[in-house]
Design a protein around this motif. Structure first.
Motif, short mmCIF file in Angstrom:
data_model
loop_
_atom_site.label_atom_id
_atom_site.label_comp_id
_atom_site.label_asym_id
_atom_site.label_seq_id
_atom_site.Cartn_x
_atom_site.Cartn_y
_atom_site.Cartn_z
N GLY A 34 0.81 -1.21 0.00
CA GLY A 34 0.00 0.00 0.00
C GLY A 34 0.84 1.26 0.00
O GLY A 34 0.48 2.26 0.62
N TYR A 35 1.99 1.20 -0.71
CA TYR A 35 2.90 2.34 -0.81
C TYR A 35 3.30 2.86 0.57
O TYR A 35 3.55 4.05 0.76
N GLY A 36 3.38 1.95 1.54
CA GLY A 36 3.78 2.30 2.89
C GLY A 36 2.62 2.65 3.80
O GLY A 36 2.77 2.65 5.02
N PHE A 37 1.47 2.95 3.24
CA PHE A 37 0.31 3.35 4.03
C PHE A 37 -0.59 2.17 4.40
O PHE A 37 -1.41 2.27 5.31
N GLY A 38 -0.47 1.07 3.67
CA GLY A 38 -1.31 -0.09 3.89
C GLY A 38 -2.50 -0.10 2.93
O GLY A 38 -3.05 0.96 2.60
N LEU A 39 -2.88 -1.27 2.47
CA LEU A 39 -3.95 -1.39 1.48
C LEU A 39 -5.29 -0.89 2.03
O LEU A 39 -6.06 -0.23 1.32
N GLU A 40 -5.59 -1.20 3.26
CA GLU A 40 -6.87 -0.77 3.81
C GLU A 40 -6.95 0.75 3.92
O GLU A 40 -8.01 1.35 3.67
N THR A 41 -5.84 1.38 4.27
CA THR A 41 -5.81 2.85 4.34
C THR A 41 -6.07 3.45 2.97
O THR A 41 -6.85 4.40 2.83
N LEU A 42 -5.42 2.91 1.94
CA LEU A 42 -5.61 3.45 0.59
C LEU A 42 -7.03 3.20 0.10
O LEU A 42 -7.61 4.05 -0.59
N ALA A 43 -7.59 2.05 0.44
CA ALA A 43 -8.96 1.77 0.04
C ALA A 43 -9.92 2.77 0.68
O ALA A 43 -10.83 3.29 0.02
N ALA A 44 -9.72 3.04 1.95
CA ALA A 44 -10.58 4.01 2.64
C ALA A 44 -10.42 5.40 2.04
O ALA A 44 -11.40 6.14 1.87
N GLN A 45 -9.17 5.75 1.69
CA GLN A 45 -8.93 7.06 1.10
C GLN A 45 -9.55 7.16 -0.30
O GLN A 45 -10.09 8.21 -0.68
N ALA A 46 -9.49 6.08 -1.07
CA ALA A 46 -10.12 6.07 -2.39
C ALA A 46 -11.63 6.30 -2.27
O ALA A 46 -12.23 7.02 -3.07
N SER A 47 -12.24 5.68 -1.26
CA SER A 47 -13.67 5.91 -1.03
C SER A 47 -13.93 7.37 -0.68
O SER A 47 -14.89 7.98 -1.17
N GLU A 48 -13.06 7.94 0.14
CA GLU A 48 -13.20 9.35 0.54
C GLU A 48 -13.08 10.27 -0.67
O GLU A 48 -13.76 11.30 -0.75
N LEU A 49 -12.22 9.90 -1.61
CA LEU A 49 -12.02 10.71 -2.81
C LEU A 49 -13.18 10.58 -3.79
O LEU A 49 -13.29 11.37 -4.73
N GLY A 50 -13.99 9.57 -3.60
CA GLY A 50 -15.16 9.39 -4.46
C GLY A 50 -14.91 8.70 -5.77
O GLY A 50 -15.74 8.76 -6.69
N VAL A 51 -13.77 7.99 -5.91
CA VAL A 51 -13.50 7.29 -7.16
C VAL A 51 -14.36 6.02 -7.22
O VAL A 51 -14.73 5.45 -6.19
N GLU A 52 -14.65 5.59 -8.44
CA GLU A 52 -15.53 4.44 -8.62
C GLU A 52 -14.77 3.15 -8.92
O GLU A 52 -15.35 2.06 -8.86
N VAL A 53 -13.48 3.28 -9.27
CA VAL A 53 -12.67 2.11 -9.63
C VAL A 53 -11.32 2.23 -8.94
O VAL A 53 -10.75 3.32 -8.86
N ILE A 54 -10.81 1.11 -8.47
CA ILE A 54 -9.47 1.05 -7.90
C ILE A 54 -8.79 -0.17 -8.50
O ILE A 54 -9.46 -1.14 -8.90
N ALA A 55 -7.46 -0.14 -8.60
CA ALA A 55 -6.72 -1.28 -9.13
C ALA A 55 -5.82 -1.87 -8.06
O ALA A 55 -5.20 -1.11 -7.28
N VAL A 56 -5.76 -3.18 -8.00
CA VAL A 56 -4.86 -3.87 -7.08
C VAL A 56 -3.85 -4.67 -7.90
O VAL A 56 -4.05 -4.89 -9.10
N GLY A 57 -2.80 -5.12 -7.24
CA GLY A 57 -1.77 -5.85 -7.96
C GLY A 57 -2.17 -7.28 -8.27
O GLY A 57 -2.05 -7.75 -9.41
N ILE A 58 -2.64 -8.00 -7.25
CA ILE A 58 -2.96 -9.42 -7.42
C ILE A 58 -4.34 -9.71 -6.82
O ILE A 58 -4.87 -8.94 -6.01
N ALA A 59 -4.89 -10.84 -7.21
CA ALA A 59 -6.24 -11.20 -6.77
C ALA A 59 -6.35 -11.27 -5.25
O ALA A 59 -7.38 -10.93 -4.67
N GLN A 60 -5.27 -11.70 -4.59
CA GLN A 60 -5.31 -11.85 -3.14
C GLN A 60 -5.45 -10.51 -2.42
O GLN A 60 -5.75 -10.48 -1.21
#
Length: 341
Positions: A34-60
């Protein structure tokens, strides 16, 4: 007793909103650590930003961004392979978009998972994943929901290459175009000439672009005076002169001082590598920890959760409980604590 990442929430978010406004169709990338911030933090921030799509590296990693509260579409960047059970299970998730990079996989998925949402990756000069659009026919894609063509360029992305490969994909089937590693100006130029939607996947520039919005600090856990020649550490090396051993939080388990191979493109880079090797041979390895206004040498290689730093002098510049700056590679570091200000 933590390695701490402190984030200025307002500055961090302001940078992201500015980039989103500048790049229509931007898709945040949240992968790895998560670029040092952690995946859950970035996911929460993406929701806050109002984006509709996010990309992850792998299915897991899909589960982690869902745990962070992101409810929109998730693109899995790593291409599907038939032996990946997690990726295969996600083909039935209507909010997951799977990347496919081989013609045989396109045909297999059309037969086994009709209607699955996919992005087809085109081979670029990266030579990592991808196929030639000419290896497909429109009929190969009929059984799938084609969400677009992906063009993953080298770090110094070429607008000319992006244009050429985009044309090749659109000649087979009209679908959105997803690109990586173009400058903002080149992306806007490309998008402006297309009669389909365009998206640019962005990770580093989005999360790490505002360098004044975050900092990493280590906690001083112990301070010990030592005389010249005093044996210390696991390997009982001798202190080079009188001073102090400062024990700080942060070690190999956090990714501190971990290095990856780099290309030696210039004479200066080669000289730095040579000089670093000479210092290592002399058991003088510069640490990323700043104590008393300057970076200090490791007393010995970092431990799993802490590091031993040698500070010469008659008086210690730090005490137990102090926090000291530490330079970290954000794409490999894992902090114990996130602190918002």
């Amino acid at each position: 007793m933590s390695l701490i990442l402190t984030i200025d929430r307002a500055r961090w978010a302001a940078h992201q909103r500015a980039l989103l406004a500048e790049v229509p169709g931007l898709v945040p990338v949240a992968k790895g650590n998560g670029y040092g911030f952690g995946l859950e933090t970035l996911a929460a921030q993406a929701s806050e930003l109002g984006v509709e799509v996010i990309a992850v590296g792998i299915a897991q990693e899909v589960a982690a961004v869902r745990a962070g509260g992101f409810e929109g579409d998730v693109v899995v960047l790593n291409p599907w392979r038939p032996f990946d059970a997690v990726a295969t299970a996600l083909l039935d998730d209507p909010r997951v978009i799977t990347t496919v990079s081989r013609a045989e996989d396109v045909r297999a998925l059309a037969a086994s998972h009709p209607g699955a949402r996919v992005i087809v990756e085109i081979i670029t000069s990266m030579r990592r994943h991808g196929l030639s659009p000419a290896s497909l026919t429109p009929g190969d894609l009929d059984g799938l929901t084609l969400e677009g063509w992906a063009v993953h360029l080298p770090a110094s992305g070429s607008l000319e290459e992006a244009r050429r490969l985009t044309r090749e994909g659109l000649a087979v089937a009209k679908a959105p175009v997803w690109v990586s590693h173009l400058s903002v100006a080149d992306y806007r130029t490309l998008a402006g000439k297309l009669d389909v939607a365009a998206h640019m996947r962005v990770g580093t520039r989005l999360w790490l672009g505002a360098k004044d919005a975050y900092r990493t600090t280590a906690t001083v856990l112990d301070v010990h005076p030592v005389g010249k020649g005093t044996r210390l550490g696991y390997h009982q090396v001798a202190a080079p002169r009188a001073g102090f051993i400062v024990i700080v939080s942060g070690g190999t388990a956090h990714g501190v001082a971990m290095a990856a191979p780099v290309h030696q493109r210039t004479l200066k880079q080669r000289l730095v590598t040579i000089s670093t090797g000479v210092l290592d041979a002399m058991e003088r390895t510069l640490s990323p920890f700043t104590i008393g206004g300057r970076k200090r040498d490791f007393a010995e290689p970092p431990h799993m959760h802490s590091s031993m730093i040698f500070v010469p002098g008659d008086a210690s510049p730090v005490q137990v409980g102090d926090e000291v700056p530490v330079t970290t590679r954000m794409t490999t570091v894992t902090c114990d604590e996130l602190r918002w200000i």
